[in-house]
Design an enzyme around this catalytic site. Sequence first.
Site, PDB file in Angstrom:
ATOM      1  N   GLU A   1      31.910  -3.179  46.734  1.00 44.65           N
ATOM      2  CA  GLU A   1      33.127  -2.790  47.472  1.00 44.65           C
ATOM      3  C   GLU A   1      34.319  -3.635  47.031  1.00 44.65           C
ATOM      4  O   GLU A   1      35.452  -3.156  47.021  1.00 44.65           O
ATOM      5  CB  GLU A   1      32.904  -2.940  48.985  1.00 44.65           C
ATOM      6  CG  GLU A   1      32.056  -1.829  49.588  1.00 44.65           C
ATOM      7  CD  GLU A   1      32.673  -0.446  49.490  1.00 44.65           C
ATOM      8  OE1 GLU A   1      32.920   0.028  48.358  1.00 44.65           O
ATOM      9  OE2 GLU A   1      32.894   0.186  50.523  1.00 44.65           O
TER      10      GLU A   1
ATOM     11  N   THR B   1      43.220   4.403  48.458  1.00 38.33           N
ATOM     12  CA  THR B   1      42.869   3.409  49.478  1.00 38.33           C
ATOM     13  C   THR B   1      43.949   2.328  49.533  1.00 38.33           C
ATOM     14  O   THR B   1      44.331   1.875  50.611  1.00 38.33           O
ATOM     15  CB  THR B   1      41.490   2.781  49.161  1.00 38.33           C
ATOM     16  OG1 THR B   1      40.558   3.843  49.009  1.00 38.33           O
ATOM     17  CG2 THR B   1      41.015   1.875  50.283  1.00 38.33           C
TER      18      THR B   1
HETATM   19  P1  ADP Z   1      35.438   6.194  48.817  1.00 42.02           P
HETATM   20  O1  ADP Z   1      36.085   5.808  50.117  1.00 42.02           O
HETATM   21  O2  ADP Z   1      35.162   7.656  48.742  1.00 42.02           O
HETATM   22  O3  ADP Z   1      34.276   5.308  48.462  1.00 42.02           O
HETATM   23  P2  ADP Z   1      36.975   4.497  47.210  1.00 42.02           P
HETATM   24  O4  ADP Z   1      38.422   4.685  46.885  1.00 42.02           O
HETATM   25  O5  ADP Z   1      36.551   3.391  48.103  1.00 42.02           O
HETATM   26  O6  ADP Z   1      36.468   5.907  47.705  1.00 42.02           O
HETATM   27  O7  ADP Z   1      36.115   4.261  45.870  1.00 42.02           O
HETATM   28  C1  ADP Z   1      36.237   5.051  44.770  1.00 42.02           C
HETATM   29  C2  ADP Z   1      36.747   4.191  43.589  1.00 42.02           C
HETATM   30  O8  ADP Z   1      35.682   3.371  43.079  1.00 42.02           O
HETATM   31  C3  ADP Z   1      37.197   5.080  42.451  1.00 42.02           C
HETATM   32  O9  ADP Z   1      38.349   4.502  41.883  1.00 42.02           O
HETATM   33  C4  ADP Z   1      36.038   5.024  41.464  1.00 42.02           C
HETATM   34  O10 ADP Z   1      36.470   5.178  40.121  1.00 42.02           O
HETATM   35  C5  ADP Z   1      35.482   3.609  41.680  1.00 42.02           C
HETATM   36  N1  ADP Z   1      34.042   3.537  41.350  1.00 42.02           N
HETATM   37  C6  ADP Z   1      33.462   2.730  40.429  1.00 42.02           C
HETATM   38  N2  ADP Z   1      32.125   2.911  40.398  1.00 42.02           N
HETATM   39  C7  ADP Z   1      31.835   3.851  41.321  1.00 42.02           C
HETATM   40  C8  ADP Z   1      30.628   4.442  41.760  1.00 42.02           C
HETATM   41  N3  ADP Z   1      29.431   4.151  41.227  1.00 42.02           N
HETATM   42  N4  ADP Z   1      30.716   5.343  42.746  1.00 42.02           N
HETATM   43  C9  ADP Z   1      31.904   5.679  43.292  1.00 42.02           C
HETATM   44  N5  ADP Z   1      33.086   5.153  42.918  1.00 42.02           N
HETATM   45  C10 ADP Z   1      33.060   4.235  41.939  1.00 42.02           C
END
Ligand code: ADP
Length: 315
Positions: A130, A182
Site C-alpha cells: 500500500e 487517490t
Molecule cells: P485501488 O483503490 O483500486 O486499490 P489504488 O489507486 O489504491 O486503487 O491502486 C492502484 C495503483 O497501484 C495503480 O496506480 C496501479 O498501477 C498500482 N499497482 C501496482 N501494482 C499493482 C497491483 N498488483 N495491483 C493493483 N494495482 C497495482
Amino acid sequence: MKNNACIVHCPGTVANLVCGFDILGLALEAPYDIMHVQLIDEPVVRIKNLDDYNLPTDPEKNVAGVVLLEAMKKTDGTVGFEIAIDKRIKPGSGIGSSAASAAGAAAAANYLLGNIFDRDERIQLAMHGEKLAAGVKHADNIAPCLLGGVTLIRSIHPLDVLSIPSPDLYVTVVHPQVEVKTSDARQILRTQVPLKDAIKQWGNIAGLVTGFFQNDLELIGRSLEDVIVEPIRSILIPGFDEVKKQSKAAGALGGGISGSGPSIFMLSADKLTADKVAAVMQEIYEGIGIAHHVYVTTIGKQGVKVIPGEFPTLI
Ligand code: ADP
C-alpha cells in the site's frame, strides 16, 4: 520442496465505511483477484500478468512484488517467488485493487515459507504494498482483505487491528468508469475539522460499530453518515447524490464512497433490496451516459483464501 505452490483468492474491499475514514473497512465476497504463487530456489521475484491491465512486472513497482521482496528478507537468502496475477478488480476503482495484491502476496508468502508471520506481521508485510500504491502505509483495505468481515484499525503505529462481528449484509457496489486519483482525493480534503463536525462524526463511528455488534440494522443505517470527507470528495463523483438518494429510497440501509472512489457502495438487509439498488444505480449511470459496472455481493467473512496447488506449467 513441500508446499511450494498455492493459488490465492484476494477479495475486493470497501475502506472507510462512510464515517470511519482510514479506520474502518470490510471485505467483499466478490470480486476477487486470483494469484498463482510458487517458491523457487533463486532469490528473485518474477511476475507475470494474466490480465490486460499492464501492471508493472518489475517487482519493485508492483505491490505484490514489493511484498514478496520484503518477505524474502525473512529467509536464508536462497529462495524467491514466481507469481502470476489474474486481476479481476480493476486498478484505481476504489475497491482495494492494490490491497488485494498486497494482502494476497503476504498470505501466499506466509503459507509458502511455513507460517512464519503472525496476523499482525502479515498486515505489516502487506502494508509495504500500500505504501507503493498510495505513498503512505494504511490498512483499511489490507486488514479486511486479510482477515475478512469488518475490521477496525484503531492505530497503525503501533499496529492495533480489531475484527468486528457483523450481520449478514448484502453489498451493492457501482463503479462508474471515471478516473479519481487517490492523490487528488486526498489533496482536496480539509486538514482542520470544526469541533461540532468531529462530535457528529465520532458519534456516527461509535453508532456504526455498536450497530454491527448488536445486529441493529436501523442503527447501522442512521450511523452511515459522513460530515467531514464525503461532502468534499463526492464532488469528484458524477451522480453521487442521486445514487445515494435513490438507493436509500429503494430500501438500502445506507452507504457512500468506497475508499477514495469513484466506486459507491450501499448496504442492504437482503438480496432483493440489493438487486433493486443495483437497478437504480444502473439507471442513473445509463441516464447520464457514464460506463459503469455493478456488483451485488455480500460481506466476505473469510477474506483471502490460500489454496494449496500446483503452479500451472503453461504460465
Ligand atoms: P485501488 O483503490 O483500486 O486499490 P489504488 O489507486 O489504491 O486503487 O491502486 C492502484 C495503483 O497501484 C495503480 O496506480 C496501479 O498501477 C498500482 N499497482 C501496482 N501494482 C499493482 C497491483 N498488483 N495491483 C493493483 N494495482 C497495482
